[in-house]
Design a protein around this motif. Structure first.
Motif, PDB file in Angstrom:
ATOM      1  N   SER A 148     -10.110 -13.254 -15.945  1.00 44.37           N
ATOM      2  CA  SER A 148     -10.995 -12.175 -15.488  1.00 44.37           C
ATOM      3  C   SER A 148     -10.301 -11.074 -14.697  1.00 44.37           C
ATOM      4  CB  SER A 148     -12.144 -12.749 -14.662  1.00 44.37           C
ATOM      5  OG  SER A 148     -11.652 -13.506 -13.595  1.00 44.37           O
ATOM      6  N   VAL A 149      -9.060 -11.271 -14.315  1.00 45.93           N
ATOM      7  CA  VAL A 149      -8.314 -10.229 -13.603  1.00 45.93           C
ATOM      8  C   VAL A 149      -7.300  -9.643 -14.578  1.00 45.93           C
ATOM      9  CG1 VAL A 149      -6.753  -9.725 -11.684  1.00 45.93           C
ATOM     10  CG2 VAL A 149      -8.658 -11.318 -11.354  1.00 45.93           C
ATOM     11  N   ASP A 150      -7.332  -8.320 -14.730  1.00 44.54           N
ATOM     12  CA  ASP A 150      -6.494  -7.659 -15.732  1.00 44.54           C
ATOM     13  C   ASP A 150      -5.050  -7.487 -15.298  1.00 44.54           C
ATOM     14  OD1 ASP A 150      -8.477  -6.872 -17.906  1.00 44.54           O
ATOM     15  OD2 ASP A 150      -9.456  -6.111 -16.096  1.00 44.54           O
ATOM     16  N   VAL A 151      -4.826  -6.851 -14.148  1.00 48.65           N
ATOM     17  CA  VAL A 151      -3.465  -6.525 -13.722  1.00 48.65           C
ATOM     18  C   VAL A 151      -3.302  -6.718 -12.221  1.00 48.65           C
ATOM     19  CG1 VAL A 151      -2.991  -4.845 -15.569  1.00 48.65           C
ATOM     20  CG2 VAL A 151      -3.963  -4.056 -13.421  1.00 48.65           C
ATOM     21  N   SER A 152      -2.041  -6.744 -11.825  1.00 48.45           N
ATOM     22  CA  SER A 152      -1.683  -6.774 -10.414  1.00 48.45           C
ATOM     23  C   SER A 152      -0.966  -5.468 -10.080  1.00 48.45           C
ATOM     24  CB  SER A 152      -0.743  -7.958 -10.145  1.00 48.45           C
ATOM     25  OG  SER A 152      -0.342  -7.966  -8.805  1.00 48.45           O
ATOM     26  N   ALA A 153      -1.148  -5.014  -8.853  1.00 45.06           N
ATOM     27  CA  ALA A 153      -0.490  -3.791  -8.391  1.00 45.06           C
ATOM     28  C   ALA A 153      -0.073  -4.000  -6.937  1.00 45.06           C
ATOM     29  CB  ALA A 153      -1.432  -2.599  -8.522  1.00 45.06           C
ATOM     30  N   PRO A 154       0.815  -3.137  -6.416  1.00 45.35           N
ATOM     31  CA  PRO A 154       1.239  -3.291  -5.024  1.00 45.35           C
ATOM     32  C   PRO A 154       0.049  -3.271  -4.068  1.00 45.35           C
ATOM     33  CG  PRO A 154       2.615  -1.685  -6.155  1.00 45.35           C
ATOM     34  CD  PRO A 154       1.470  -2.000  -7.070  1.00 45.35           C
ATOM     35  N   GLY A 155       0.032  -4.233  -3.128  1.00 44.35           N
ATOM     36  CA  GLY A 155      -1.083  -4.302  -2.195  1.00 44.35           C
ATOM     37  C   GLY A 155      -0.711  -4.800  -0.817  1.00 44.35           C
ATOM     38  N   SER A 156       0.577  -4.862  -0.530  1.00 41.84           N
ATOM     39  CA  SER A 156       1.023  -5.363   0.771  1.00 41.84           C
ATOM     40  C   SER A 156       1.640  -4.239   1.595  1.00 41.84           C
ATOM     41  CB  SER A 156       2.054  -6.472   0.562  1.00 41.84           C
ATOM     42  OG  SER A 156       2.550  -6.929   1.793  1.00 41.84           O
ATOM     43  N   ARG A 157       1.082  -4.050   2.783  1.00 38.57           N
ATOM     44  CA  ARG A 157       1.596  -3.036   3.705  1.00 38.57           C
ATOM     45  C   ARG A 157       1.714  -1.659   3.042  1.00 38.57           C
ATOM     46  NH1 ARG A 157       3.196  -3.501   8.366  1.00 38.57           N
ATOM     47  NH2 ARG A 157       4.985  -2.132   8.206  1.00 38.57           N
ATOM     48  N   ILE A 158       0.587  -1.200   2.516  1.00 37.99           N
ATOM     49  CA  ILE A 158       0.523   0.111   1.877  1.00 37.99           C
ATOM     50  C   ILE A 158       0.084   1.128   2.923  1.00 37.99           C
ATOM     51  CG2 ILE A 158      -0.537   1.473   0.023  1.00 37.99           C
ATOM     52  CD1 ILE A 158       1.249  -0.921  -0.934  1.00 37.99           C
ATOM     53  N   ARG A 159       0.898   2.154   3.090  1.00 36.96           N
ATOM     54  CA  ARG A 159       0.568   3.192   4.082  1.00 36.96           C
ATOM     55  C   ARG A 159      -0.674   3.931   3.613  1.00 36.96           C
ATOM     56  NH1 ARG A 159       2.687   5.411   8.591  1.00 36.96           N
ATOM     57  NH2 ARG A 159       2.505   7.650   8.869  1.00 36.96           N
ATOM     58  N   SER A 160      -1.669   3.961   4.482  1.00 33.91           N
ATOM     59  CA  SER A 160      -2.975   4.509   4.141  1.00 33.91           C
ATOM     60  C   SER A 160      -3.541   5.290   5.314  1.00 33.91           C
ATOM     61  CB  SER A 160      -3.946   3.369   3.812  1.00 33.91           C
ATOM     62  OG  SER A 160      -3.446   2.565   2.789  1.00 33.91           O
ATOM     63  N   SER A 161      -4.532   6.102   5.023  1.00 36.33           N
ATOM     64  CA  SER A 161      -5.239   6.766   6.115  1.00 36.33           C
ATOM     65  C   SER A 161      -6.196   5.754   6.740  1.00 36.33           C
ATOM     66  CB  SER A 161      -5.999   7.994   5.615  1.00 36.33           C
ATOM     67  OG  SER A 161      -6.882   7.639   4.589  1.00 36.33           O
ATOM     68  N   VAL A 162      -6.331   5.852   8.039  1.00 33.94           N
ATOM     69  CA  VAL A 162      -7.239   4.980   8.791  1.00 33.94           C
ATOM     70  C   VAL A 162      -8.098   5.860   9.692  1.00 33.94           C
ATOM     71  CG1 VAL A 162      -5.724   2.944   8.698  1.00 33.94           C
ATOM     72  CG2 VAL A 162      -5.516   4.537  10.603  1.00 33.94           C
ATOM     73  N   PRO A 163      -9.203   5.331  10.203  1.00 29.46           N
ATOM     74  CA  PRO A 163     -10.091   6.154  11.043  1.00 29.46           C
ATOM     75  C   PRO A 163      -9.347   6.851  12.188  1.00 29.46           C
ATOM     76  CG  PRO A 163     -11.128   4.063  10.543  1.00 29.46           C
ATOM     77  CD  PRO A 163      -9.708   3.977  10.035  1.00 29.46           C
ATOM     78  N   GLY A 164      -9.876   7.964  12.581  1.00 29.19           N
ATOM     79  CA  GLY A 164      -9.305   8.729  13.678  1.00 29.19           C
ATOM     80  C   GLY A 164      -8.221   9.693  13.232  1.00 29.19           C
ATOM     81  N   ARG A 194      -5.592   9.089  11.497  1.00 30.40           N
ATOM     82  CA  ARG A 194      -4.257   8.484  11.611  1.00 30.40           C
ATOM     83  C   ARG A 194      -3.869   7.829  10.289  1.00 30.40           C
ATOM     84  NH1 ARG A 194      -6.574   4.932  15.588  1.00 30.40           N
ATOM     85  NH2 ARG A 194      -5.494   3.471  14.271  1.00 30.40           N
ATOM     86  N   ALA A 195      -2.658   7.304  10.272  1.00 30.28           N
ATOM     87  CA  ALA A 195      -2.161   6.530   9.136  1.00 30.28           C
ATOM     88  C   ALA A 195      -1.752   5.164   9.648  1.00 30.28           C
ATOM     89  CB  ALA A 195      -0.980   7.228   8.481  1.00 30.28           C
ATOM     90  N   GLY A 196      -1.875   4.179   8.797  1.00 30.68           N
ATOM     91  CA  GLY A 196      -1.486   2.824   9.146  1.00 30.68           C
ATOM     92  C   GLY A 196      -1.184   2.044   7.883  1.00 30.68           C
ATOM     93  N   TYR A 197      -0.860   0.789   8.044  1.00 26.52           N
ATOM     94  CA  TYR A 197      -0.529  -0.062   6.907  1.00 26.52           C
ATOM     95  C   TYR A 197      -1.676  -1.019   6.640  1.00 26.52           C
ATOM     96  CZ  TYR A 197       4.132   1.821   7.282  1.00 26.52           C
ATOM     97  OH  TYR A 197       5.210   2.674   7.313  1.00 26.52           O
ATOM     98  N   LEU A 198      -2.117  -1.038   5.387  1.00 21.02           N
ATOM     99  CA  LEU A 198      -3.206  -1.913   4.982  1.00 21.02           C
ATOM    100  C   LEU A 198      -2.732  -2.831   3.861  1.00 21.02           C
ATOM    101  CD1 LEU A 198      -6.114   0.699   4.913  1.00 21.02           C
ATOM    102  CD2 LEU A 198      -5.593  -0.943   6.721  1.00 21.02           C
ATOM    103  N   THR A 199      -3.370  -3.983   3.751  1.00 21.30           N
ATOM    104  CA  THR A 199      -3.007  -4.971   2.739  1.00 21.30           C
ATOM    105  C   THR A 199      -4.263  -5.462   2.051  1.00 21.30           C
ATOM    106  OG1 THR A 199      -1.020  -5.682   3.924  1.00 21.30           O
ATOM    107  CG2 THR A 199      -2.001  -7.288   2.418  1.00 21.30           C
TER     108      THR A 199
END
Length: 184
Positions: free
Chosen positions: A84-100, A102-107
């Protein structure tokens, strides 16, 4: 209603919802590809009792994404499913926008889903006439057949360059012709 080709759905939950299912069915009818996160509960969502929605509805226009780390191993927190899951992609410590502002790392699978959405959008930008099933097939067929990933998802690891290359080999490189025929 906004004439989109691809929807990024970096969310969901363990229970189906009638309104969500209705909207997903409408997107399918309209030819919209929905890139859905597999979720982050460490579940095998091939088991219907451990489903994650909207990924687990089974609509043909959904491409479901799990996440891998820098070592190209599925994250321990990620949901998975060989069928049921098609593909995998990078998902560890991805730099992203966060509230306020700012930018931070999300997983998680939400971060991975954004990568697949980007590849789908690139394909559609060059080949606007492609049906969602063709875009989904290109992403799946171009995925790297990595044994670490294939244990927990159907097609392998996302490869953006290979997906674009496969699209060009399959459908040609004359983007002006593709754009012109899309307007007809």
């Amino acid at each position: 209603d906004h004439n989109v080709d691809v929807i990024n759905y970096s969310g969901g939950g363990p229970a189906p919802d009638d309104e969500e299912r209705r909207v997903m069915k409408e997107a399918e009818k309209k030819g919209i590809l929905v890139v859905a996160a597999a979720g982050n509960e460490q579940n095998d969502i091939d088991n219907k009792k451990r489903g994650f929605y909207p990924a687990s509805y089974g609509f043909s226009n959904v491409i479901t994404v799990t996440a891998h780390d820098q070592s190209r191993r599925i994250l321990n927190s990620s949901n998975y499913g060989k069928n049921s899951v098609d593909v995998s992609a990078p998902g560890s410590r991805i730099r992203s926008s966060v509230p306020g502002g700012r930018a931070g790392y999300l997983t998680g699978t939400s971060q991975a889903t954004a990568f697949v959405t980007g590849v789908a959008a690139l394909i559609k930008s060059e080949f606007p006439n492609l049906h969602y099933s063709q875009v989904k097939k290109l992403i799946r067929d171009s995925a790297v057949k990595d044994p670490n990933v294939l244990e927990k998802c159907a097609a392998g690891r996302l490869d953006a360059a290979k997906a674009i290359e496969l699209a060009q080999l399959t459908y040609g490189t004359d983007t002006k012709r593709n754009v012109a025929s899309a307007k007809k």
